[in-house]
Structure formats: C-alpha cells, structure tokens
Write an enzyme that holds these catalytic residues in place. Structure first.
Site, PDB file in Angstrom:
ATOM      1  N   PHE A   1     -11.257 -27.534  51.203  1.00  0.00           N
ATOM      2  CA  PHE A   1     -11.473 -28.983  51.287  1.00  0.00           C
ATOM      3  C   PHE A   1     -12.715 -29.224  52.125  1.00  0.00           C
ATOM      4  O   PHE A   1     -12.800 -28.803  53.283  1.00  0.00           O
ATOM      5  CB  PHE A   1     -10.260 -29.711  51.866  1.00  0.00           C
ATOM      6  CG  PHE A   1     -10.322 -31.177  51.565  1.00  0.00           C
ATOM      7  CD1 PHE A   1      -9.822 -31.674  50.365  1.00  0.00           C
ATOM      8  CD2 PHE A   1     -10.952 -32.064  52.445  1.00  0.00           C
ATOM      9  CE1 PHE A   1      -9.929 -33.023  50.051  1.00  0.00           C
ATOM     10  CE2 PHE A   1     -11.059 -33.416  52.143  1.00  0.00           C
ATOM     11  CZ  PHE A   1     -10.542 -33.893  50.944  1.00  0.00           C
TER      12      PHE A   1
ATOM     13  N   ASP B   1     -20.321 -36.603  44.549  1.00  0.00           N
ATOM     14  CA  ASP B   1     -20.336 -35.685  45.684  1.00  0.00           C
ATOM     15  C   ASP B   1     -19.752 -34.322  45.331  1.00  0.00           C
ATOM     16  O   ASP B   1     -20.359 -33.292  45.586  1.00  0.00           O
ATOM     17  CB  ASP B   1     -19.604 -36.286  46.898  1.00  0.00           C
ATOM     18  CG  ASP B   1     -18.186 -36.779  46.582  1.00  0.00           C
ATOM     19  OD1 ASP B   1     -17.754 -36.717  45.408  1.00  0.00           O
ATOM     20  OD2 ASP B   1     -17.498 -37.231  47.511  1.00  0.00           O
TER      21      ASP B   1
ATOM     22  N   ARG C   1     -17.360 -38.358  57.483  1.00  0.00           N
ATOM     23  CA  ARG C   1     -18.451 -38.685  56.557  1.00  0.00           C
ATOM     24  C   ARG C   1     -19.832 -38.555  57.200  1.00  0.00           C
ATOM     25  O   ARG C   1     -20.813 -38.283  56.531  1.00  0.00           O
ATOM     26  CB  ARG C   1     -18.315 -40.135  56.052  1.00  0.00           C
ATOM     27  CG  ARG C   1     -17.217 -40.361  55.055  1.00  0.00           C
ATOM     28  CD  ARG C   1     -17.418 -41.712  54.379  1.00  0.00           C
ATOM     29  NE  ARG C   1     -16.187 -42.241  53.804  1.00  0.00           N
ATOM     30  CZ  ARG C   1     -15.705 -41.896  52.617  1.00  0.00           C
ATOM     31  NH1 ARG C   1     -16.338 -41.011  51.882  1.00  0.00           N
ATOM     32  NH2 ARG C   1     -14.588 -42.428  52.173  1.00  0.00           N
TER      33      ARG C   1
HETATM   34  P1  IMP Z   1     -11.533 -34.536  40.537  1.00  0.00           P
HETATM   35  O1  IMP Z   1     -11.338 -35.786  39.719  1.00  0.00           O
HETATM   36  O2  IMP Z   1     -10.261 -33.743  40.674  1.00  0.00           O
HETATM   37  O3  IMP Z   1     -12.671 -33.670  40.055  1.00  0.00           O
HETATM   38  O4  IMP Z   1     -11.841 -34.986  42.014  1.00  0.00           O
HETATM   39  C1  IMP Z   1     -13.056 -35.463  42.396  1.00  0.00           C
HETATM   40  C2  IMP Z   1     -12.911 -36.443  43.544  1.00  0.00           C
HETATM   41  O5  IMP Z   1     -11.895 -36.030  44.466  1.00  0.00           O
HETATM   42  C3  IMP Z   1     -14.202 -36.495  44.335  1.00  0.00           C
HETATM   43  O6  IMP Z   1     -14.984 -37.600  43.935  1.00  0.00           O
HETATM   44  C4  IMP Z   1     -13.717 -36.667  45.741  1.00  0.00           C
HETATM   45  O7  IMP Z   1     -13.573 -38.057  46.017  1.00  0.00           O
HETATM   46  C5  IMP Z   1     -12.368 -36.051  45.788  1.00  0.00           C
HETATM   47  N1  IMP Z   1     -12.433 -34.669  46.305  1.00  0.00           N
HETATM   48  C6  IMP Z   1     -12.132 -33.541  45.629  1.00  0.00           C
HETATM   49  N2  IMP Z   1     -12.299 -32.460  46.390  1.00  0.00           N
HETATM   50  C7  IMP Z   1     -12.733 -32.905  47.591  1.00  0.00           C
HETATM   51  C8  IMP Z   1     -13.119 -32.240  48.821  1.00  0.00           C
HETATM   52  O8  IMP Z   1     -13.091 -31.006  48.971  1.00  0.00           O
HETATM   53  N3  IMP Z   1     -13.544 -33.048  49.814  1.00  0.00           N
HETATM   54  C9  IMP Z   1     -13.615 -34.397  49.716  1.00  0.00           C
HETATM   55  N4  IMP Z   1     -13.268 -35.057  48.594  1.00  0.00           N
HETATM   56  C10 IMP Z   1     -12.827 -34.319  47.531  1.00  0.00           C
HETATM   57 MG    MG Z   2     -15.542 -39.102  45.038  1.00  0.00          MG
END
Ligand code: IMP
Ligand code: MG
Length: 176
Positions: free
Chosen positions: A152, A100, A165
């Site tokens: 976010f 996502d 969601r």
């Molecule tokens: P990363 O490992 O820091 O790149 O984070 C990725 C994961 O964090 C995604 O799969 C999401 O589950 C969650 N995440 C990061 N940013 C957001 C956001 O803005 N909205 C919702 N989920 C997020």
């Molecule tokens: Mg995720």
C-alpha cells in the site's frame, strides 16, 4: 490495522526524473494535436500538476473527475459512478487520463469505457504506479512511471485515510 511506519520506495528526485520522461513520451506521441489531461481526484492531483509542467507544448487543457463506488462490500461487485464529472468539450481532442495508481484496474477500466463513448479523438492513460500483478480486469496503461508488485503506497498525493498526501516521495505503509 495499525500503521507503524512508512518506508521510502521512490524519492522525490526519482519521481521527478520519471515524470519528465513521461512528459517527453507524451510530447512525442501527440505533438501539437489538441490534448486534454483528465486527472482522477484526489490522489492524482500532484502527479497531474507535475506532468502538465513536464509537457513541452503551449496549450493543453486540464479537467478532473472524482469516482464514487457503491454496492456490496466486495470490490468486485461495486458499481462506479462520478461524484464529479468533467465540464470540458472533448470533441476533436485527445484525452489522456491521469491516475495515481492502478490496482485491480476496475477504476481505469470504467473511466476508459466512459470516455471512449465520448467525442474524443482518442483515449489513453498515464499512471504513476502500476501494481500490475494485482490486476483483476483487462486494463493496460499507455504510460507508466513505476511498476511495482504490491504493497500500500502513500505520498506524492496518495493517501491512507486522507493522511500522507503531502509527503514528497512515494512510501510503502508498513502495517501490522
Ligand atoms: P483499482 O480500481 O482497484 O485499480 O484501484 C485504484 C484506486 O484505488 C486508485 O485510484 C487509488 O485511489 C486506490 N488505491 C489502490 N491502491 C492504492 C495504494 O497503494 N495507495 C493509495 N491508493 C490506492
Ligand atoms: Mg485514485
């Protein structure tokens, strides 16, 4: 942290256009070669379902993973693991990880490394939203729906504490 409201950043129609465009790019690259989409639960479930239907091919396999992290409080020191792994045989097939949103890049870096060690022909990634300015590790997605600076984001499968969601578009949380 008090959530006051959500502000739409991309409408359902704009998302549909981008997902169709991604489907065409993916079709062009893989043609009729064996392909497995691996969706990252739970946030990518809506994107994955739409992307699957945006592909113009008779057969494509799908599977899902769910990540769990544990360790110290700081994200940078967390270790990742699977709370759900795939059951598909990847031998002789191309893998496309479907996520996502990419923030620090740590989740996708972990997943890329994990599947690059498998018997897959290739491992690439399709992400709906790339928060590219927030990257902490070296990860560049192959297919990107939207590039944004930060914030976010919720809706279209993405949640905040399991809420939002089911919203059809993508929204930024306005937090006080
Ligand atoms: P990363 O490992 O820091 O790149 O984070 C990725 C994961 O964090 C995604 O799969 C999401 O589950 C969650 N995440 C990061 N940013 C957001 C956001 O803005 N909205 C919702 N989920 C997020
Ligand atoms: Mg995720």
């Amino acid at each position: 942290m008090n959530v006051c409201e959500v502000r739409e950043i991309f409408s359902a129609e704009e998302i549909a256009i981008q997902v169709k465009m991604l489907g065409k790019q993916i079709d062009l690259l893989y043609k009729d070669e064996p392909l497995v989409l691996i969706g990252v639960l739970k946030g990518a479930v809506v994107f994955c379902a739409d992307l699957l239907r945006a592909l113009n091919r008779k057969s494509v396999e799908i599977d899902f993973v769910c990540l769990s992290s544990y360790g110290m409080e700081q994200v940078s020191s967390q270790k990742m693991n699977f709370s759900k792994d795939i059951s598909t045989d990847l031998q002789g097939k191309h893998v496309l990880l479907v996520e996502d949103i990419v923030d620090t890049g740590r989740s996708m870096q972990f997943l890329m490394q994990r599947f690059e060690q498998s018997a897959a022909l290739s491992v690439r990634s399709a992400v709906l939203i790339d928060k590219h300015e927030r990257r902490e590790v070296d990860f560049t997605p192959d297919f990107v729906g939207f590039r944004i600076a930060g914030g976010f984001i919720v809706g279209y499968g993405l949640d905040f504490a399991e809420q939002y969601r089911s919203l059809p578009g993508l929204y930024e949380l306005i937090i006080e």
